[in-house]
Scaffold this motif. Structure first.
Motif, PDB file in Angstrom:
ATOM      1  N   SER A  64       0.825  -1.210   0.000  1.00 34.15           N
ATOM      2  CA  SER A  64       0.000   0.000   0.000  1.00 34.15           C
ATOM      3  C   SER A  64       0.861   1.263   0.000  1.00 34.15           C
ATOM      4  O   SER A  64       2.055   1.225   0.312  1.00 34.15           O
ATOM      5  N   THR A  65       0.213   2.382  -0.339  1.00 33.67           N
ATOM      6  CA  THR A  65       0.898   3.670  -0.323  1.00 33.67           C
ATOM      7  C   THR A  65       1.355   4.028   1.083  1.00 33.67           C
ATOM      8  O   THR A  65       2.430   4.608   1.277  1.00 33.67           O
ATOM      9  N   CYS A  66       0.551   3.678   2.087  1.00 32.98           N
ATOM     10  CA  CYS A  66       0.919   3.969   3.482  1.00 32.98           C
ATOM     11  C   CYS A  66       2.228   3.276   3.867  1.00 32.98           C
ATOM     12  O   CYS A  66       3.084   3.872   4.526  1.00 32.98           O
ATOM     13  N   THR A  67       2.369   2.029   3.442  1.00 28.55           N
ATOM     14  CA  THR A  67       3.595   1.297   3.743  1.00 28.55           C
ATOM     15  C   THR A  67       4.800   1.964   3.096  1.00 28.55           C
ATOM     16  O   THR A  67       5.861   2.101   3.713  1.00 28.55           O
ATOM     17  N   ILE A  68       4.636   2.394   1.842  1.00 31.60           N
ATOM     18  CA  ILE A  68       5.728   3.060   1.122  1.00 31.60           C
ATOM     19  C   ILE A  68       6.123   4.354   1.828  1.00 31.60           C
ATOM     20  O   ILE A  68       7.316   4.644   2.020  1.00 31.60           O
ATOM     21  N   LEU A  69       5.134   5.145   2.262  1.00 33.14           N
ATOM     22  CA  LEU A  69       5.427   6.423   2.919  1.00 33.14           C
ATOM     23  C   LEU A  69       6.091   6.201   4.286  1.00 33.14           C
ATOM     24  O   LEU A  69       7.023   6.916   4.651  1.00 33.14           O
ATOM     25  N   CYS A  70       5.590   5.219   5.016  1.00 32.38           N
ATOM     26  CA  CYS A  70       6.216   4.896   6.312  1.00 32.38           C
ATOM     27  C   CYS A  70       7.648   4.415   6.106  1.00 32.38           C
ATOM     28  O   CYS A  70       8.557   4.771   6.867  1.00 32.38           O
ATOM     29  N   ALA A  71       7.859   3.613   5.063  1.00 34.06           N
ATOM     30  CA  ALA A  71       9.202   3.117   4.754  1.00 34.06           C
ATOM     31  C   ALA A  71      10.123   4.249   4.314  1.00 34.06           C
ATOM     32  O   ALA A  71      11.323   4.226   4.603  1.00 34.06           O
ATOM     33  N   LEU A  72       9.568   5.244   3.621  1.00 35.01           N
ATOM     34  CA  LEU A  72      10.367   6.401   3.202  1.00 35.01           C
ATOM     35  C   LEU A  72      10.874   7.166   4.427  1.00 35.01           C
ATOM     36  O   LEU A  72      12.063   7.524   4.498  1.00 35.01           O
ATOM     37  N   LEU A  73       9.989   7.419   5.383  1.00 30.15           N
ATOM     38  CA  LEU A  73      10.396   8.078   6.619  1.00 30.15           C
ATOM     39  C   LEU A  73      11.443   7.236   7.345  1.00 30.15           C
ATOM     40  O   LEU A  73      12.468   7.758   7.813  1.00 30.15           O
ATOM     41  N   SER A  74      11.201   5.939   7.415  1.00 29.49           N
ATOM     42  CA  SER A  74      12.137   5.034   8.083  1.00 29.49           C
ATOM     43  C   SER A  74      13.496   5.027   7.387  1.00 29.49           C
ATOM     44  O   SER A  74      14.546   5.071   8.039  1.00 29.49           O
ATOM     45  N   GLY A  75      13.492   4.986   6.057  1.00 27.07           N
ATOM     46  CA  GLY A  75      14.743   4.913   5.303  1.00 27.07           C
ATOM     47  C   GLY A  75      15.602   6.149   5.462  1.00 27.07           C
ATOM     48  O   GLY A  75      16.819   6.053   5.690  1.00 27.07           O
ATOM     49  N   VAL A  76      14.979   7.322   5.365  1.00 27.15           N
ATOM     50  CA  VAL A  76      15.725   8.578   5.513  1.00 27.15           C
ATOM     51  C   VAL A  76      16.262   8.715   6.932  1.00 27.15           C
ATOM     52  O   VAL A  76      17.425   9.077   7.146  1.00 27.15           O
ATOM     53  N   ALA A  77      15.408   8.407   7.921  1.00 26.95           N
ATOM     54  CA  ALA A  77      15.829   8.504   9.322  1.00 26.95           C
ATOM     55  C   ALA A  77      16.930   7.498   9.629  1.00 26.95           C
ATOM     56  O   ALA A  77      17.895   7.811  10.338  1.00 26.95           O
ATOM     57  N   THR A  78      16.810   6.289   9.102  1.00 28.23           N
ATOM     58  CA  THR A  78      17.813   5.254   9.341  1.00 28.23           C
ATOM     59  C   THR A  78      19.161   5.636   8.738  1.00 28.23           C
ATOM     60  O   THR A  78      20.214   5.459   9.370  1.00 28.23           O
ATOM     61  N   ALA A  79      19.143   6.169   7.514  1.00 25.95           N
ATOM     62  CA  ALA A  79      20.386   6.591   6.866  1.00 25.95           C
ATOM     63  C   ALA A  79      21.073   7.680   7.676  1.00 25.95           C
ATOM     64  O   ALA A  79      22.289   7.641   7.895  1.00 25.95           O
ATOM     65  N   SER A  80      20.282   8.646   8.139  1.00 29.73           N
ATOM     66  CA  SER A  80      20.836   9.725   8.957  1.00 29.73           C
ATOM     67  C   SER A  80      21.388   9.183  10.268  1.00 29.73           C
ATOM     68  O   SER A  80      22.469   9.584  10.729  1.00 29.73           O
ATOM     69  N   PHE A  81      20.669   8.250  10.857  1.00 24.20           N
ATOM     70  CA  PHE A  81      21.082   7.673  12.134  1.00 24.20           C
ATOM     71  C   PHE A  81      22.388   6.895  12.032  1.00 24.20           C
ATOM     72  O   PHE A  81      23.316   7.098  12.819  1.00 24.20           O
ATOM     73  N   ILE A  82      22.486   5.995  11.038  1.00 23.16           N
ATOM     74  CA  ILE A  82      23.642   5.101  11.029  1.00 23.16           C
ATOM     75  C   ILE A  82      24.933   5.835  10.690  1.00 23.16           C
ATOM     76  O   ILE A  82      25.999   5.490  11.211  1.00 23.16           O
ATOM     77  N   VAL A  83      24.854   6.866   9.845  1.00 28.04           N
ATOM     78  CA  VAL A  83      26.070   7.635   9.540  1.00 28.04           C
ATOM     79  C   VAL A  83      26.503   8.429  10.774  1.00 28.04           C
ATOM     80  O   VAL A  83      27.678   8.425  11.164  1.00 28.04           O
ATOM     81  N   SER A  84      25.550   9.125  11.403  1.00 34.98           N
ATOM     82  CA  SER A  84      25.889   9.916  12.594  1.00 34.98           C
ATOM     83  C   SER A  84      26.326   9.007  13.739  1.00 34.98           C
ATOM     84  O   SER A  84      27.184   9.378  14.548  1.00 34.98           O
ATOM     85  N   TRP A  85      25.775   7.794  13.812  1.00 35.43           N
ATOM     86  CA  TRP A  85      26.148   6.840  14.861  1.00 35.43           C
ATOM     87  C   TRP A  85      27.595   6.398  14.703  1.00 35.43           C
ATOM     88  O   TRP A  85      28.370   6.409  15.667  1.00 35.43           O
ATOM     89  N   VAL A  86      27.974   5.988  13.489  1.00 37.80           N
ATOM     90  CA  VAL A  86      29.336   5.511  13.254  1.00 37.80           C
ATOM     91  C   VAL A  86      30.354   6.612  13.541  1.00 37.80           C
ATOM     92  O   VAL A  86      31.393   6.382  14.169  1.00 37.80           O
ATOM     93  N   ILE A  87      30.051   7.835  13.107  1.00 36.47           N
ATOM     94  CA  ILE A  87      30.985   8.945  13.314  1.00 36.47           C
ATOM     95  C   ILE A  87      31.034   9.333  14.787  1.00 36.47           C
ATOM     96  O   ILE A  87      32.102   9.642  15.334  1.00 36.47           O
ATOM     97  N   SER A  88      29.886   9.297  15.457  1.00 36.72           N
ATOM     98  CA  SER A  88      29.833   9.702  16.866  1.00 36.72           C
ATOM     99  C   SER A  88      30.643   8.784  17.758  1.00 36.72           C
ATOM    100  O   SER A  88      31.336   9.250  18.673  1.00 36.72           O
TER     101      SER A  88
END
Length: 299
Positions: A64-88
């Motif tokens: 569904s579209t809802c799943t795609i939108l939720c996954a989009l939020l998750s994907g962007v947040a996850t990418a931001s998290f893992i890069v900042s996590w490794v550097i931190s």
């Protein structure tokens, strides 16, 4: 079952954290951090695709579209998290990152209350406040190990906590806005979006870091790829079971318990494997964290 799924997620998260700490000092810069995590996401995409296809051979058309939108939020947040996590974790004690991830739980709880109308009881609020104070105690302990925190390090840690809070909220949002859809499918699309963001980040960072030697061009590259592969599998397991737990536990129970337990695990892991001493101040923080989790989950 919710607590069982969370326990599996915590074990996978601890294994992922151990591997991340092992490779963090080897990374040549932001470009290496983005590239290593891009490779990790690609592995997660492959694992997620196999699992999603095993559950539904036609999930592309059924999503569904809802799943795609939720996954989009998750994907962007996850990418931001893992890069900042490794550097931190290159700039501070291992437990320091988990301090800010604990504070980021407040974002998940607040968004779940506003958008999902999840009830937050008085004991949840009291427990979270105690957990936040415990995080502050841990923070002062970590500063004694790592020296004074710089402004750039603080910004990275804040980004890490906020990103993780948004990633956790996306799991709750998925559970509440979809019915009967697979957590494996949600995670598959999350990693697809995360991979795209990390690939763009890699090219941006490499352009700014000309002349910085990449670890992938050294003899350590083979060992690095093994750690990345283990981290990828553990990341998928962690996210998958935490999403399942999100369907069975309220945010006010799940995320404080998850981060409080992760904070304690990180502390003992830091002491056991990375020679980060456990001081009396640190033990006070642990006791407060246990008290907070008791208040939230038992009272």
């Amino acid at each position: 079952m919710g607590y069982f799924f969370l326990a599996l997620a915590l074990i996978a998260g601890a294994a992922k954290g151990f591997c991340g700490k092992k490779i963090s000092s080897r990374l040549g810069g932001y470009g290496d951090a983005a590239l290593s995590n891009f490779i990790r996401m690609i592995i997660c995409v492959a694992v997620g695709l196999v699992l999603a296809l095993s559950q539904s051979g036609n999930f592309f058309a059924e999503t569904s579209t809802c799943t795609i939108l939720c996954a989009l939020l998750s994907g962007v947040a996850t990418a931001s998290f893992i890069v900042s996590w490794v550097i931190s974790i290159r700039k501070g004690a291992f437990v320091m990152v988990d301090v800010f991830l604990t504070l980021g739980v407040g974002i998940t709880l607040l968004l779940s209350r506003i958008f999902l109308n999840e009830h937050i009881r008085a004991n949840h609020i009291i427990g979270f406040i105690i957990l936040a104070v415990a995080a502050y105690v841990m923070c002062s302990y970590s500063q004694k190990l790592s020296g004074k925190m710089t402004f750039s390090s603080l910004l990275l840690l804040i980004l890490c906590g906020v990103s993780n809070g948004l990633a956790d909220f996306s799991q709750k949002l998925f559970v509440h806005t979809t019915e009967g859809e697979s957590a494996a499918v949600f995670n598959f699309y999350s990693y697809v979006f995360s991979s795209a963001v990390l690939l763009v980040a890699y090219f941006i960072f490499k352009k700014k870091e000309k002349g910085v030697e990449s670890v992938f061009a050294t003899s350590y590259a083979k060992k690095l790829l093994i750690y990345i592969a283990v981290m990828a599998v553990m990341l998928f397991v962690n996210s998958y079971f935490k999403t399942l737990a999100a369907g069975r536990l309220a945010s006010a129970l799940l995320y404080p318990l998850n981060q409080g337990s992760a904070l304690i695990l990180a502390l003992f892991m830091g002491a056991a494997f990375f020679k980060e001493k456990i001081t009396p101040r640190c033990l006070v923080g642990i006791a407060m964290a246990f008290a907070a989790l008791f208040i939230i989950n038992v009272l």
